[in-house]
Enzyme design. Structure first.
Site, PDB file in Angstrom:
ATOM      1  N   SER A 556     116.149  80.836  76.736  1.00 42.50           N
ATOM      2  CA  SER A 556     116.855  80.270  75.587  1.00 42.50           C
ATOM      3  C   SER A 556     116.502  81.048  74.329  1.00 42.50           C
ATOM      4  O   SER A 556     115.429  81.646  74.226  1.00 42.50           O
ATOM      5  CB  SER A 556     116.467  78.799  75.406  1.00 42.50           C
ATOM      6  OG  SER A 556     116.957  78.290  74.188  1.00 42.50           O
ATOM      7  N   TYR A 569     110.722  71.416  74.692  1.00 36.85           N
ATOM      8  CA  TYR A 569     111.745  72.310  75.250  1.00 36.85           C
ATOM      9  C   TYR A 569     111.462  73.763  74.879  1.00 36.85           C
ATOM     10  O   TYR A 569     111.464  74.653  75.737  1.00 36.85           O
ATOM     11  CB  TYR A 569     113.124  71.890  74.743  1.00 36.85           C
ATOM     12  CG  TYR A 569     114.258  72.765  75.231  1.00 36.85           C
ATOM     13  CD1 TYR A 569     114.782  72.601  76.510  1.00 36.85           C
ATOM     14  CD2 TYR A 569     114.812  73.756  74.420  1.00 36.85           C
ATOM     15  CE1 TYR A 569     115.831  73.391  76.971  1.00 36.85           C
ATOM     16  CE2 TYR A 569     115.848  74.559  74.868  1.00 36.85           C
ATOM     17  CZ  TYR A 569     116.354  74.372  76.140  1.00 36.85           C
ATOM     18  OH  TYR A 569     117.383  75.163  76.585  1.00 36.85           O
TER      19      TYR A 569
END
Length: 679
Positions: A556, A569
């Site tokens: 990500s 996350y």
């Protein structure tokens, strides 16, 4: 456009015959019908021959799979037939007898159908018929079983002369309904379509019944001590452990996809005393050995041998197999022969475990295995009544390296970029993972779609095609045993593994103080730990195969960029990002490339955003959730929204030969986020 009634009747008969494996193998045999149609040039009736074209399958035959010829012109070729030495020229001559345009290319068996004086003709490859055809005393058995209704035809290579021979037999034996073709199969005929079908089935069923009634009790000899089938769980675990090594050996000349079979026919054959002699004799029917090679590689160790012992023995056996095949080629090749097509086995037999078969794609590999089961059935029938006596190897070579067979291979379309690549994508039932799987299949790969939900994984796989293209499997990536089971299932389905995409993920958007220990553990277990477990299990397969491979992490932008309310996350994505670098450094010596993709703002089609992440991120940025995609786009340099297909494109690109020298790279797919630039 309407189909001629005679052709429609032929297609229906062909589909019925071809849908039952007792009648013929996949893409094996051919059928025909003769009838009339109005010639659009003259307006007068013209007699035509409809015959299954080259390479088609009877069970799925459609009108476009038929070759349509002018019967008078086709039969006129008898006047210019130059003899056995120039048989191949006759196939090219069929083009000048075609009626209209379109349709399939005429096959080598067209003469058999056109020259025989019967309205309907079937040529099939049933196991029971080939068992009689390959028995040492086949002529005597044919007379005993069928009387004068079926005539023995000594082996002759398919072609124009064989058509002339069978036409003469039909003319000289008005009571006959068909023939047994030595070493090959059967041909039957009739005045109507129903009569031809009934005659074909009578020959097949009569042969099968005779074998059933008269076969000796142990056609393959007594049980061989230590060679009995292992219990199912044990043999499948052993098969999964052996598969990568076997696929690597079978791919020495060119990469192949695999298929595993542990059917009772295979296991019983390998557990019997005569299997070494019979495997060495090879297959006989041309359809069989064209897909299986003339003989398999057979492991000469008992079922009780350890995985390590079998792997060590496989190396020696593979080297000997290649030398033997090269010698076979050298014995029979002439200056005009096509180049050798590779010396690796297409069938590998492991006693107690089963059979591994290989091909250019999963369907070809699966069909090769089916053909070898056909060959086992043939050997059982022949040995039960007589002695199995296949055609000699010179004839096998002449078929295998026939110029016509080479031309057929050359007509095949060029392989797609990821042809023969076997992929496993985690979290692939939806969103980014599903888009990646879809792109990989479109580029020629076969794919195992892994997801927490087996039902959703199987549904996603079904959208991509049959199980020859994609399978759905359950995988909790946070559980080591479940991960290993998913890897094993992939290996048994396709023979090995080349490409792993660590995509499974989830996210909870919370501030530091709101993030619980359970929140932290959940995200790290799925993404950081999960990626580690998948990569570790996959690496064992890649190393054993010795074919290199790719591991791709869907990380990500947040692995680099620090934003609010995202501690768990982003931290686990940073963990994944560094795994890429660590594994690239460690696995490079095995030819395995490890790279990462850093997406951002993938709202449409994203499972993460649909599960509450989108609402939380919208709240963080003070916007409506429905505007989140546009918001992410406007904050990028390119002002473009990122969708799952953009991520899939990057995965495809990094796995192609264009990036053969790239590992340890992270590719941003974020439309340009300056704060996430790698530096």
């Amino acid at each position: 456009m309407s189909v001629n009634p005679t052709a429609a009747e032929l297609i229906a008969r062909s589909n019925r015959l071809g849908s039952d494996p007792k009648n013929t193998n996949y893409a094996g045999g051919n059928t025909s019908a003769k009838g009339t149609e109005i010639d659009p040039v003259t307006g007068e009736p013209v007699e035509l021959l409809w015959v299954k074209g080259s390479g088609g399958d009877l069970g799925t035959l459609k009108p476009e799979g038929l070759a349509v010829l002018r019967l008078d012109r086709m039969r006129a070729l008898q006047d210019v037939y130059p003899g056995l030495d120039r048989e191949d020229e006759m196939v090219a001559a069929f083009d000048y007898t075609l009626h209209g345009k379109g349709g399939a290319a005429p096959s080598i068996d067209t003469a058999m159908h056109g020259l025989v004086d019967a309205a309907h003709v079937d040529h099939l490859h049933p196991d029971s018929g080939i068992a009689i055809a390959t028995a040492a005393d086949g002529p005597e058995l044919t007379a005993k079983i069928f009387g004068d209704k079926v005539v023995w035809v000594p082996w002759r290579r398919p072609g124009f002369q064989l058509g002339l021979d069978i036409a003469a037999i039909k003319a000289d034996n008005p009571q006959a309904i068909g023939t047994i073709l030595g070493g090959h199969g059967i041909t039957a005929w009739g005045d109507t379509s129903d009569e031809a079908e009934a005659n074909s089935l009578w020959i097949i069923d009569t042969a099968a019944a005779y074998i059933e009634t008269n076969s000796r009790p142990e056609p393959f000899g007594p049980p061989l001590d230590g060679y009995a089938a292992l219990p199912e769980a044990e043999r499948r675990a052993k098969a999964a452990a052996l598969a990568p090594t076997i696929r690597g050996l079978a791919s020495a000349d060119r990469p192949v996809v695999g298929h595993f079979t542990d059917s009772p026919e295979v296991l019983d054959f390998l557990a019997s005393a005569e299997h070494p002699r019979l495997t060495a004799l090879g297959t006989s029917c041309p359809d069989h050995f064209l897909r299986t090679k003339v003989k398999p590689l057979t492991v000469d160790l008992p079922a009780t041998a350890s995985v390590e012992e079998v792997i060590e023995r496989l190396g020696t056996l593979h080297e000997a197999y290649r030398e033997d095949y090269q010698a076979y080629y050298d014995r029979h090749a002439t200056a005009d022969s096509p180049a050798i097509r590779g010396a690796d086995p297409l069938i590998v037999l492991v006693p107690g475990v089963g059979m591994f078969s290989f091909g250019k794609d999963k369907q070809t590999a699966r069909v090769a295995g089916e053909f070898y089961v056909n060959a086992i059935n043939v050997m059982r029938g022949a040995e039960g009544l007589s002695t199995y006596a296949p055609i000699d190897e010179a004839e096998k070579f002449a078929i295998e390296y026939w110029a016509l067979e080479e031309a057929k291979l050359q007509r095949q379309p060029a392989p797609k970029p990821l042809a023969t690549r076997i992929a496993l994508v985690t979290g692939a039932a939806s969103g980014i993972g599903k888009a990646i799987a879809t792109r990989l299949v479109a580029e020629g790969a076969v794919v195992a779609i892994a997801d927490l939900s087996l039902e959703k994984a199987q549904a996603a796989a079904a959208e991509l095609g049959s199980t020859d293209v994609a399978i759905g499997i359950a995988a909790d990536v946070s559980n080591e045993a479940a991960v290993q089971a998913a890897i094993d299932e992939t290996v048994l389905a396709f023979g090995g593994l080349d490409l792993v995409v660590n995509n499974a993920g989830l996210s909870l958007s919370k501030s530091l103080l709101e993030t619980t220990e359970a929140d932290w553990d959940l995200q790290h277990n799925v993404m950081a730990k999960g990626s580690f477990l998948v990569s570790k299990a996959a690496a064992r397969v890649l190393i054993d195969q010795k074919l290199g491979g790719d591991i791709v992490y869907i990380s990500s932008k947040n692995s680099v960029f620090a934003g609010p309310n995202n501690i768990a996350y982003s931290a686990t994505k940073a963990d994944q990002a560094h795994q890429v670098r660590l594994l690239a450094a460690e696995l490079g010596e095995y030819g395995v490339k490890v790279n990462g993709i850093n997406p951002d703002g993938v709202v449409r089609g994203s499972g993460i955003f649909a599960s509450g992440w989108g609402a939380n991120r919208a709240k963080t940025y003070g916007i409506d959730e429905q505007d989140l995609g546009k918001f992410y786009a406007q904050r990028t340099i390119l002002k473009r929204e990122v969708v799952p297909e953009n991520v899939a494109n990057a995965v495809f690109a990094i796995c192609t030969s264009d990036f053969s020298h790239t590992t340890g790279l992270h590719i941003p797919v974020d439309a340009g986020v300056a704060a996430a630039f790698l530096r």
